[in-house]
Design a protein around this motif. Sequence first.
Motif, PDB file in Angstrom:
ATOM      1  N   SER A  92       9.287   0.986   3.268  1.00 21.67           N
ATOM      2  CA  SER A  92       8.171   0.066   3.057  1.00 21.67           C
ATOM      3  C   SER A  92       7.561  -0.310   4.397  1.00 21.67           C
ATOM      4  O   SER A  92       8.276  -0.659   5.337  1.00 21.67           O
ATOM      5  CB  SER A  92       8.655  -1.186   2.338  1.00 21.67           C
ATOM      6  OG  SER A  92       7.612  -2.130   2.221  1.00 21.67           O
ATOM      7  N   THR A  93       6.250  -0.233   4.458  1.00 20.20           N
ATOM      8  CA  THR A  93       5.539  -0.611   5.679  1.00 20.20           C
ATOM      9  C   THR A  93       4.390  -1.551   5.338  1.00 20.20           C
ATOM     10  O   THR A  93       3.926  -1.599   4.190  1.00 20.20           O
ATOM     11  CB  THR A  93       4.970   0.616   6.413  1.00 20.20           C
ATOM     12  OG1 THR A  93       4.088   1.328   5.536  1.00 20.20           O
ATOM     13  CG2 THR A  93       6.083   1.546   6.877  1.00 20.20           C
ATOM     14  N   TYR A  94       3.957  -2.284   6.340  1.00 24.43           N
ATOM     15  CA  TYR A  94       2.841  -3.223   6.150  1.00 24.43           C
ATOM     16  C   TYR A  94       2.110  -3.343   7.471  1.00 24.43           C
ATOM     17  O   TYR A  94       2.743  -3.385   8.530  1.00 24.43           O
ATOM     18  CB  TYR A  94       3.377  -4.584   5.705  1.00 24.43           C
ATOM     19  CG  TYR A  94       2.295  -5.567   5.326  1.00 24.43           C
ATOM     20  CD1 TYR A  94       1.797  -6.491   6.246  1.00 24.43           C
ATOM     21  CD2 TYR A  94       1.748  -5.569   4.048  1.00 24.43           C
ATOM     22  CE1 TYR A  94       0.808  -7.381   5.902  1.00 24.43           C
ATOM     23  CE2 TYR A  94       0.754  -6.458   3.694  1.00 24.43           C
ATOM     24  CZ  TYR A  94       0.289  -7.361   4.632  1.00 24.43           C
ATOM     25  OH  TYR A  94      -0.710  -8.242   4.292  1.00 24.43           O
ATOM     26  N   TYR A  95       0.772  -3.388   7.389  1.00 27.52           N
ATOM     27  CA  TYR A  95      -0.045  -3.402   8.598  1.00 27.52           C
ATOM     28  C   TYR A  95      -1.051  -4.545   8.575  1.00 27.52           C
ATOM     29  O   TYR A  95      -1.549  -4.930   7.524  1.00 27.52           O
ATOM     30  CB  TYR A  95      -0.817  -2.087   8.731  1.00 27.52           C
ATOM     31  CG  TYR A  95       0.061  -0.866   8.858  1.00 27.52           C
ATOM     32  CD1 TYR A  95       0.477  -0.168   7.733  1.00 27.52           C
ATOM     33  CD2 TYR A  95       0.478  -0.425  10.108  1.00 27.52           C
ATOM     34  CE1 TYR A  95       1.291   0.948   7.839  1.00 27.52           C
ATOM     35  CE2 TYR A  95       1.286   0.699  10.238  1.00 27.52           C
ATOM     36  CZ  TYR A  95       1.687   1.375   9.094  1.00 27.52           C
ATOM     37  OH  TYR A  95       2.495   2.488   9.224  1.00 27.52           O
ATOM     38  N   ALA A  96      -1.378  -5.019   9.751  1.00 25.83           N
ATOM     39  CA  ALA A  96      -2.504  -5.928   9.881  1.00 25.83           C
ATOM     40  C   ALA A  96      -3.785  -5.157   9.595  1.00 25.83           C
ATOM     41  O   ALA A  96      -3.869  -3.954   9.872  1.00 25.83           O
ATOM     42  CB  ALA A  96      -2.542  -6.511  11.293  1.00 25.83           C
ATOM     43  N   ASP A  97      -4.758  -5.827   9.036  1.00 26.35           N
ATOM     44  CA  ASP A  97      -6.015  -5.163   8.693  1.00 26.35           C
ATOM     45  C   ASP A  97      -6.662  -4.513   9.913  1.00 26.35           C
ATOM     46  O   ASP A  97      -7.303  -3.472   9.799  1.00 26.35           O
ATOM     47  CB  ASP A  97      -6.987  -6.168   8.080  1.00 26.35           C
ATOM     48  CG  ASP A  97      -6.596  -6.567   6.667  1.00 26.35           C
ATOM     49  OD1 ASP A  97      -7.092  -7.592   6.179  1.00 26.35           O
ATOM     50  OD2 ASP A  97      -5.770  -5.858   6.049  1.00 26.35           O
ATOM     51  N   SER A  98      -6.488  -5.117  11.062  1.00 25.41           N
ATOM     52  CA  SER A  98      -7.148  -4.626  12.276  1.00 25.41           C
ATOM     53  C   SER A  98      -6.638  -3.265  12.741  1.00 25.41           C
ATOM     54  O   SER A  98      -7.308  -2.587  13.523  1.00 25.41           O
ATOM     55  CB  SER A  98      -6.979  -5.648  13.405  1.00 25.41           C
ATOM     56  OG  SER A  98      -5.608  -5.875  13.670  1.00 25.41           O
ATOM     57  N   VAL A  99      -5.454  -2.864  12.279  1.00 28.97           N
ATOM     58  CA  VAL A  99      -4.893  -1.584  12.723  1.00 28.97           C
ATOM     59  C   VAL A  99      -4.680  -0.613  11.584  1.00 28.97           C
ATOM     60  O   VAL A  99      -4.302   0.545  11.823  1.00 28.97           O
ATOM     61  CB  VAL A  99      -3.559  -1.796  13.480  1.00 28.97           C
ATOM     62  CG1 VAL A  99      -3.745  -2.800  14.613  1.00 28.97           C
ATOM     63  CG2 VAL A  99      -2.446  -2.244  12.541  1.00 28.97           C
ATOM     64  N   LYS A 100      -4.898  -1.049  10.373  1.00 28.79           N
ATOM     65  CA  LYS A 100      -4.661  -0.203   9.206  1.00 28.79           C
ATOM     66  C   LYS A 100      -5.493   1.064   9.296  1.00 28.79           C
ATOM     67  O   LYS A 100      -6.687   1.028   9.594  1.00 28.79           O
ATOM     68  CB  LYS A 100      -4.995  -0.983   7.936  1.00 28.79           C
ATOM     69  CG  LYS A 100      -4.368  -0.453   6.674  1.00 28.79           C
ATOM     70  CD  LYS A 100      -4.635  -1.398   5.521  1.00 28.79           C
ATOM     71  CE  LYS A 100      -3.993  -2.752   5.717  1.00 28.79           C
ATOM     72  NZ  LYS A 100      -4.205  -3.664   4.578  1.00 28.79           N
ATOM     73  N   GLY A 101      -4.848   2.203   9.066  1.00 21.42           N
ATOM     74  CA  GLY A 101      -5.529   3.483   9.134  1.00 21.42           C
ATOM     75  C   GLY A 101      -5.531   4.107  10.523  1.00 21.42           C
ATOM     76  O   GLY A 101      -5.867   5.282  10.673  1.00 21.42           O
ATOM     77  N   ARG A 102      -5.181   3.312  11.542  1.00 22.78           N
ATOM     78  CA  ARG A 102      -5.148   3.830  12.915  1.00 22.78           C
ATOM     79  C   ARG A 102      -3.738   3.868  13.480  1.00 22.78           C
ATOM     80  O   ARG A 102      -3.411   4.752  14.275  1.00 22.78           O
ATOM     81  CB  ARG A 102      -6.019   2.968  13.833  1.00 22.78           C
ATOM     82  CG  ARG A 102      -7.476   2.906  13.441  1.00 22.78           C
ATOM     83  CD  ARG A 102      -8.302   2.179  14.487  1.00 22.78           C
ATOM     84  NE  ARG A 102      -7.874   0.801  14.678  1.00 22.78           N
ATOM     85  CZ  ARG A 102      -7.482   0.301  15.847  1.00 22.78           C
ATOM     86  NH1 ARG A 102      -7.459   1.067  16.925  1.00 22.78           N
ATOM     87  NH2 ARG A 102      -7.113  -0.975  15.936  1.00 22.78           N
ATOM     88  N   PHE A 103      -2.923   2.903  13.095  1.00 22.44           N
ATOM     89  CA  PHE A 103      -1.557   2.804  13.599  1.00 22.44           C
ATOM     90  C   PHE A 103      -0.569   3.198  12.508  1.00 22.44           C
ATOM     91  O   PHE A 103      -0.812   2.938  11.322  1.00 22.44           O
ATOM     92  CB  PHE A 103      -1.234   1.382  14.053  1.00 22.44           C
ATOM     93  CG  PHE A 103      -1.961   0.919  15.282  1.00 22.44           C
ATOM     94  CD1 PHE A 103      -3.009   1.642  15.844  1.00 22.44           C
ATOM     95  CD2 PHE A 103      -1.594  -0.273  15.883  1.00 22.44           C
ATOM     96  CE1 PHE A 103      -3.679   1.202  16.977  1.00 22.44           C
ATOM     97  CE2 PHE A 103      -2.239  -0.729  17.021  1.00 22.44           C
ATOM     98  CZ  PHE A 103      -3.293   0.013  17.563  1.00 22.44           C
ATOM     99  N   THR A 104       0.539   3.789  12.918  1.00 21.26           N
ATOM    100  CA  THR A 104       1.603   4.146  11.982  1.00 21.26           C
ATOM    101  C   THR A 104       2.945   3.714  12.563  1.00 21.26           C
ATOM    102  O   THR A 104       3.285   4.092  13.689  1.00 21.26           O
ATOM    103  CB  THR A 104       1.631   5.650  11.718  1.00 21.26           C
ATOM    104  OG1 THR A 104       0.358   6.067  11.194  1.00 21.26           O
ATOM    105  CG2 THR A 104       2.715   5.993  10.699  1.00 21.26           C
ATOM    106  N   ILE A 105       3.693   2.945  11.779  1.00 21.57           N
ATOM    107  CA  ILE A 105       5.022   2.528  12.201  1.00 21.57           C
ATOM    108  C   ILE A 105       6.057   3.387  11.489  1.00 21.57           C
ATOM    109  O   ILE A 105       5.886   3.737  10.322  1.00 21.57           O
ATOM    110  CB  ILE A 105       5.253   1.022  11.909  1.00 21.57           C
ATOM    111  CG1 ILE A 105       6.553   0.542  12.552  1.00 21.57           C
ATOM    112  CG2 ILE A 105       5.216   0.721  10.414  1.00 21.57           C
ATOM    113  CD1 ILE A 105       6.716  -0.978  12.505  1.00 21.57           C
ATOM    114  N   SER A 106       7.104   3.736  12.206  1.00 19.66           N
ATOM    115  CA  SER A 106       8.178   4.534  11.621  1.00 19.66           C
ATOM    116  C   SER A 106       9.495   4.159  12.319  1.00 19.66           C
ATOM    117  O   SER A 106       9.487   3.482  13.347  1.00 19.66           O
ATOM    118  CB  SER A 106       7.896   6.023  11.771  1.00 19.66           C
ATOM    119  OG  SER A 106       7.810   6.385  13.142  1.00 19.66           O
TER     120      SER A 106
END
Length: 121
Positions: A57-71
Amino acid sequence: QVQLVESGGGLVQAGGSLRLSCAASGRTASSYAMGWFRQAPGKEREFVARISWSGGSTYYADSVKGRFTISRDNAKNTVYLQMNSLSPEDTAVYYCAAGTSVKDTLRSYYWGQGTQVTVSS
């Protein structure tokens, strides 16, 4: 106790990419959700992304969604933040954290020392 050490920061041109790493040590490190925060000069620290202990499960701030990937790779006790399409607004000190997932952020119990990311225009 969990110790966190970030690496991978640096200077990059707008539109470029960087990958941050966070090495965790401590017997229970892999049992925590992990995340990234950032703090720009003169601004408060803000949540960037988080990942569950399993990585499912991952979750992103709107400001980075689609540009950043956490793993994460629990075998290596390492969390990554792949940052693409960087803009000067992404310039900040990036902090790794370990804790528990809460709503739209991460309740952090442990922090790394931070790594500087600078994006030039």
